[in-house]
Write a protein that holds these residues in place. Structure first.
Motif, PDB file in Angstrom:
ATOM      1  N   GLU A 152       0.804  -1.217   0.000  1.00  0.00           N
ATOM      2  CA  GLU A 152       0.000   0.000   0.000  1.00  0.00           C
ATOM      3  C   GLU A 152       0.841   1.272   0.000  1.00  0.00           C
ATOM      4  OE1 GLU A 152       0.703  -1.344   4.219  1.00  0.00           O
ATOM      5  OE2 GLU A 152       0.063  -2.282   2.341  1.00  0.00           O
ATOM      6  N   HIS A 211       1.133   0.048   7.253  1.00  0.00           N
ATOM      7  CA  HIS A 211       0.906  -1.363   6.963  1.00  0.00           C
ATOM      8  C   HIS A 211       0.092  -2.015   8.078  1.00  0.00           C
ATOM      9  CE1 HIS A 211       1.466  -5.251   5.200  1.00  0.00           C
ATOM     10  NE2 HIS A 211       2.077  -5.723   6.262  1.00  0.00           N
ATOM     11  N   ASP A 214      -3.446  -1.075   7.658  1.00  0.00           N
ATOM     12  CA  ASP A 214      -4.041  -1.802   6.532  1.00  0.00           C
ATOM     13  C   ASP A 214      -4.375  -3.236   6.931  1.00  0.00           C
ATOM     14  OD1 ASP A 214      -4.561  -1.977   3.526  1.00  0.00           O
ATOM     15  OD2 ASP A 214      -3.124  -3.600   3.809  1.00  0.00           O
TER      16      ASP A 214
END
Length: 320
Positions: A152, A211, A214
């Protein structure tokens, strides 16, 4: 004395015909190109460019200086190439910025390989997380930046070239006793981010924190982040003390393993590790030599797998 950087900007404007095209070629912003032109005019005392409609064109003085600048820059590049060929990397300097767990694991092995191949080359190392390492790279403070990216992570700036080194899996890190052999009722908790929706979390640097958010979002919750630190030693100590749980890359666990933690690899969760350089190829010989040392995965004293075998803990409990 005329600044070679500003001369290069003028040559690019003359060759490309506009500030926008020159900025694209040089990987500069348009204001930066305009600033360099203005400073060059101040240094020479001559009007070098004039506005025409929404664009610019070189004056007679500007065209004359651009022609001479192209000759000067060409001679400088020839001299540098001749000197490099003469020295043959028996001397010189190359600079590397890398994130902490890289410096604690594979970078020293690469430094040894570089020293073996080019004993006279002086390697300078700096510790920096990816955003700072890339800033140093763009500013010319380092020649190579070892960085990591998650799926991402947004794209890097124009002009950054990435050489993939390896993929670094990440692990869910919990205290011994949560999902461990002594807590069979919660054995599944150790490998599931979703099982820790009610837990306190310890977050890392900006990219690692993104991260983590996410991962938790995909598991259906927003983590309750109680502590934030990019020190992986401190993260492990906090986890071992029961202050929270965390997600750490396996490089960090290879560089330092705190007693009292349990680490389980998270399927599908990896960060990709790259060596970043800036500008158009080819790289200078010293930079190319450093890239070769980083990508040639055979540390002195053993094959590459020797180095990376410890970087992939799948279900390990680290306790006294």
């Amino acid at each position: 004395m005329l600044d070679p950087v500003r001369l290069r900007v003028l040559v690019a404007v003359a060759a490309r015909g506009s500030v926008t095209a020159a900025a694209r070629e040089l990987h500069y912003s348009q204001p930066s190109v305009s600033h360099h032109l203005a400073r060059l005019e101040a240094e020479t005392g001559a009007k070098l460019v004039q506005r025409v409609g929404r664009g610019i064109r070189l004056t007679e003085a500007g065209r004359l200086l651009a022609e001479r600048a192209a000759e000067i820059l060409g001679r400088m590049e020839s001299a540098a190439a001749e000197l490099t060929a003469h020295v043959g990397l028996r001397a010189g300097r190359v600079r590397l910025a890398a994130f902490p767990s890289a410096l604690g694991t594979f970078v020293p092995a690469a430094a040894v390989r570089l020293a073996d191949d080019h004993p006279g080359l002086d390697l300078r190392l700096a510790e920096a997380e990816p955003p700072e390492a890339l800033r140093m790279l763009r500013a010319g403070d380092v020649d190579v930046a070892v960085i990591f990216r998650y799926e991402e992570t947004g794209p890097e700036d124009d002009g950054i070239r990435l050489t993939h080194l390896f993929d670094d899996p990440t692990c869910l890190v919990t205290p011994v006793g949560i999902g461990g052999a002594d807590d069979a009722d919660h054995a599944d908790d150790a490998g599931s981010v979703g099982a820790h929706a009610a837990s306190r979390w310890i977050a890392g640097c900006d990219r690692c924190r993104s991260h983590l958010l996410d991962l938790c979002s995909r598991a259906g919750f927003e983590p309750r982040v109680s502590f934030t630190t990019d020190d992986y030693v401190a993260v492990q100590a906090m986890v071992a003390a029961g202050l929270g749980v965390a997600v750490l890359p396996t490089l960090a666990l290879s560089a330092h393993r705190s007693p009292g933690i349990r680490a389980v690899e998270l399927p599908g969760s990896v960060r990709r590790v790259f060596a970043a350089t800036y500008g158009e190829p080819p790289d200078p010989p010293a930079t190319a030599a450093l890239l070769t040392a980083l990508t040639r995965g055979e540390p002195r004293g053993g094959h590459a797998e020797t180095l990376f075998a410890a970087i992939r803990p799948r279900d390990q409990t680290f306790s006294p």
